[in-house]
Each structure stands twice: as C-alpha cells, then as structure tokens.
Enzyme design. Structure first.
Site: not given
Ligand code: NAP
Ligand code: MG
Length: 454
Positions: A154, A211-212, A229, A263, A356
């Site tokens: 996904k 979310v992790g 990660e 990250c 972050e």
């Molecule tokens: P996120 O919500 O954690 O999204 C990461 C992935 O998880 C996306 O594919 C997202 O889908 C999916 N996801 C969201 N909620 C989920 C759930 N309940 N169950 C399963 N999968 C789910 O991250 P974000 O909202 O894009 O970004 C928020 C913050 O996270 C950023 O500002 C940053 O601080 C951090 N982040 C860190 C990394 C990293 O590489 N460590 C990467 C991205 C973000 P959808 O987006 O399609 O809903």
């Molecule tokens: Mg999100």
C-alpha cells in the site's frame, strides 16, 4: 470505490485521479497473493533469481520515467528521484543473489541429522509513507520476493504513482500475476486490513511513530510478524577538531535534503562551543546558497513540501517569537514551499528541538565536551541515525559506539547503503532492513531432525 486526486506540490495543480481500494477489493487482492504464494515459493531458486534480475533491468530502463513521476507526484528534485529509482534497481539486483544462497544449517546432534531451513512466511503487507515512495517500497519487496514470499503493497494515499508503475514493470519483467500487488488506498482502511486479515503473515511499516504503535498493538492479536521504521530526530555532532569547513558545507544537505521529509534528517545540530561562532558563520553561507527551486531543474537541491497538510504541520512549529537564527530562500508563487530554517532554541526542552518536524527546520545547540555531546545526542526518544564530525579517530569510534542510534556516519551524512543494515533504536523502530540481515525478516527458521538409528 472512491477516488483521490493527486496534486503536484510544485504547481498545486491536479495531476490525476487514482481509484482507491475498499475493504472488499483489498481482501480480494490479499487472497490472490495468498494463492500465488503456493506457486511462487516453489519456483526454482535460479529462476526466481533470473526474474528478479529481469525486474531490475526493466526498472533500469525506466529510471527516467519513474524519476519524472516522482517529481510530479512528490516534488522530489530530479537528481534525488533518479537516485531513488536507481536504488530500487540496485536493491532488486542485490537480493536477486539471495534465492540461490538462502542457506540453512546442518547441526551435529545425537542419533540423526539436524537441518534448518529458511522458509518464506507467505503474504507480506508493506505499508509505505509518502516521503520516499520508491526506495522504502523496494527495501520491503526486494528481499520479500527473493525469499519466496508474495507481496501486497500500500503506497501512501498521496504518492502512489511510482508504486503503481513498479507493479506494471514487474509484470513486464515476467513476475507472475498475484506475486507483487499494489493496492492504492487509505491507511485507515487498506493498511489496517493488512493488520487484521489473517492471510497477511507479516507487516513492514514505515511512517509515523504514532501509527506504528497502533499497528504493533494490532499485530499482537495474531502474533503477526512486524518490522517498523519510524521517526527520527537525529544529531549531527560537530567537534572542534573536525574539518569545520567541510562539516558546515555538508550540514544543509544533512537536514534539508528532500525538504527535511526524511526520517534520517539530522535535525539536531550539536556544535562544540569553542567553534560555535566559526561553524555558524560557514553554515549560514551554505544555507543561503542552498538551491530551493523547481525540483524539475537539474540544479535544484530542494523542492517543495509534499502537501498543503505537511506545509501547515511544519509552519505550526514556528509560532511568532520562534528564535530563528537565519533562513535560506524559497521561490514565490504557487507550491508548498518552506525556506530552510535554522533555529537557536533556548534549551533542549524546546518543542521544535525535541519533536520530528519532517520539514526543512534544524535546531542548533552548543556542547562543551565529548561526554556532553553524547549525553545531549542520547536525550531523545528516537535513535535512527546521526553523524559525527571529528579528525580524532579514537573519539570518532568512542562516540559512534556511545550514540544510541542504528545508523551512524563519521565525517559523512549518508545513511543509506543497500549493502548494510538499516533501522532504529528506541522508538525509531523495530528490526532491520537492507543488507544481508534483511532476509531473516522475511523467513522463518524451520528445524527438522532425521532419526538415522536402525
Ligand atoms: P503515517 O500516517 O504514519 O503514514 C504512513 C503510512 O501508513 C501511509 O501509507 C499511511 O496511509 C499508513 N497508515 C496511516 N494510518 C494507518 C493505520 N491506522 N493503519 C495502517 N496504515 C496506516 O504518516 P503521515 O501521516 O504520512 O505523516 C505524519 C508524520 O509521520 C510526518 O510528519 C513524520 O513526522 C512522520 N513520518 C515518518 C516517516 C519515516 O520515514 N519515518 C515517513 C512518513 C511520515 P495514508 O497516508 O494513505 O493514509
Ligand atoms: Mg497519516
């Protein structure tokens, strides 16, 4: 099925509508991947290796197309986007050597022979964030497929274009139908389904720590295998005995690359007090020269942020009165631009220093000596990455052993090499990707004892 309109972050104009999978469609694809597993796992190791090499070759001949898609969808600089597509090719080539080398052990035991096997797990659910759509996908599907698993992937809802294209390229390369499946959709729906559907045997998640943690809780119900990660707040530690000019010239790229949406971004800059002013003067020159412009230009070093939402999130970290030391430049007009920003927090309790931000913002703090640097660097719930700049080799070794992080660089800011393991300490993650160890994350060890007594 619902739709999502992709917006080009550089122009704010719509690019394309993407159909999003619902629960029923997700379950259908997972079932298809489970069916394909029973044949894919039996493909001869040499044939599986050849298929992965041909997938790599097809990716290689589509690097420019994939890179242009990433510029359009995510606002990555064209130089970075080409590297990202090349990384997918390299990871596939690297793991194409694995099917023929998935060795078990033969262990001496009484009364028989004992052999271990590395068996594939089944369907692997890979959940990818929007910041590096291609590499993060490849780090999951490369070793997963090599080890004989099938994949449902996904992409982030807002950045699915390169993943969809990689799915098509896999078919062109001869990877059988059902083995590598891309499912565009919402995290709360498709991603969540990967966690709850028992046919998915492992989750590989990259994204936010919040979310992790939820996914980790969800996986507990089925004792589902999991690699995480998560976020980071990595330190770039500059000692007085380092090449200050080189450290300062490289420090903008260490945090502003990919507009800070990384990250591994070194978003905490720790500078030894005795060289603080000298370093900051050089750093300011480098930040002001950092080219923030249309990411399609060959000269661009930084593009816009990925979305209006992310721009608003970053802005929220700089309320009026924020101690800004200096800023770089940004273009006028449309696009989710945010100028590279350097903050001088009062102390380590500052919110922008601790959290972050995932944008082009760095906080600088001085330190006194080696022990002080280590203490400050480790004062974080995260532990993903970091850099140590020093010409004293003993110090560089001591500090790199003492900093609690999974990936450190000395006199360099690079974090990712596909030959070496990548992952986080503390709340930055669980498990390792890339390198020789990644295969362990996609296999179960099976032990079989053969009684040879008459
Ligand atoms: P996120 O919500 O954690 O999204 C990461 C992935 O998880 C996306 O594919 C997202 O889908 C999916 N996801 C969201 N909620 C989920 C759930 N309940 N169950 C399963 N999968 C789910 O991250 P974000 O909202 O894009 O970004 C928020 C913050 O996270 C950023 O500002 C940053 O601080 C951090 N982040 C860190 C990394 C990293 O590489 N460590 C990467 C991205 C973000 P959808 O987006 O399609 O809903
Ligand atoms: Mg999100």
């Amino acid at each position: 099925m619902s739709k999502f309109t992709i917006i080009n972050p550089t122009t704010e104009k719509p690019v394309k509508d993407i159909e999003l999978a619902d629960l029923a469609a997700t379950d259908l694809v997972i079932a298809k991947a489970e069916k394909a597993f029973h044949t894919w796992r039996k493909v001869n190791p040499g044939d599986r290796a050849r298929l992965l090499r041909s997938f790599a070759a097809i990716v290689d001949s589509h690097i420019e197309e994939l890179a242009q898609l990433e510029v359009l969808n995510s606002g990555h600089t064209i130089g970075n986007a080409r590297w990202e597509a090349g990384n997918v090719r390299d990871v596939l080539n690297y793991y194409s050597a694995a099917p023929e080398r998935l060795f078990g052990k033969q262990i001496p035991v009484p009364n028989g022979i004992d052999i271990t096997f590395k068996e594939p797990l089944g369907v692997i659910g890979i959940i990818v964030p929007w910041n590096f759509p291609m590499p993060i996908a490849g780090w999951g599907f490369g070793p997963a497929l090599a080890a004989g698993n099938t994949v449902v992937l996904k992409p982030a809802e807002i950045t699915p274009m390169t993943a969809i294209r990689l799915g098509e390229l896999a078919i062109m390369a001869g990877i059988p139908e059902g083995v590598f499946n891309i499912i565009p959709g919402k995290g709360s729906l498709v991603g969540e389904r990967f966690v709850t559907n028992p046919l998915v045997r492992k989750i590989v998640f990259t994204g936010s720590t919040t979310v992790g943690k939820g996914i980790m809780r969800g996986c507990a119900d089925q004792v589902k295998r999991l690699t995480l990660e998560l976020g980071g707040k990595s330190a770039n530690i500059i000692f007085a005995d380092s090449d200050i000019q080189k450290a300062a010239a490289n420090a903008p790229g260490a945090v502003f690359d990919n507009a800070g949406q990384d990250c591994c971004a070194r978003s905490r800059l720790l500078v030894q007090r005795s060289v603080f002013d000298k370093f900051m003067a050089e750093f300011e020159t480098a930040v002001k020269k950092f080219r923030v412009e249309d990411p399609a230009l060959e000269s661009a070093e930084m593009g816009p942020l990925v979305s209006a939402t992310q721009l608003a999130r970053v802005q929220e970290y700089l309320p009026p009165g924020t101690p800004i030391a200096f800023q770089g430049t940004k273009p006028e007009g449309p696009g989710y631009w945010f100028a590279p920003t350097v903050l001088l927090p009062k102390d380590a309790s500052d919110r922008a220093y601790r959290e972050e931000i995932f944008g082009p913002v760095v906080s600088v703090l001085p330190f006194e000596d080696e022990a002080d640097a280590i203490r400050i660097a480790n004062d974080s719930e995260y532990g993903l990455s970091g850099s140590i700049w020093s010409r004293d080799i003993g110090r560089a070794i001591r500090v790199s052993r003492a900093v609690e992080a999974g990936n450190l660089s000395v006199n360099s800011n690079s974090s990712v090499r596909y030959w070496t393991p990548f992952g986080g300490y503390k709340q930055s993650g669980l498990g390792r990707e890339l390198g020789p160890d990644a295969l362990d994350a996609f296999t179960e060890v099976k032990n079989v004892f053969f009684d040879t007594q008459e």
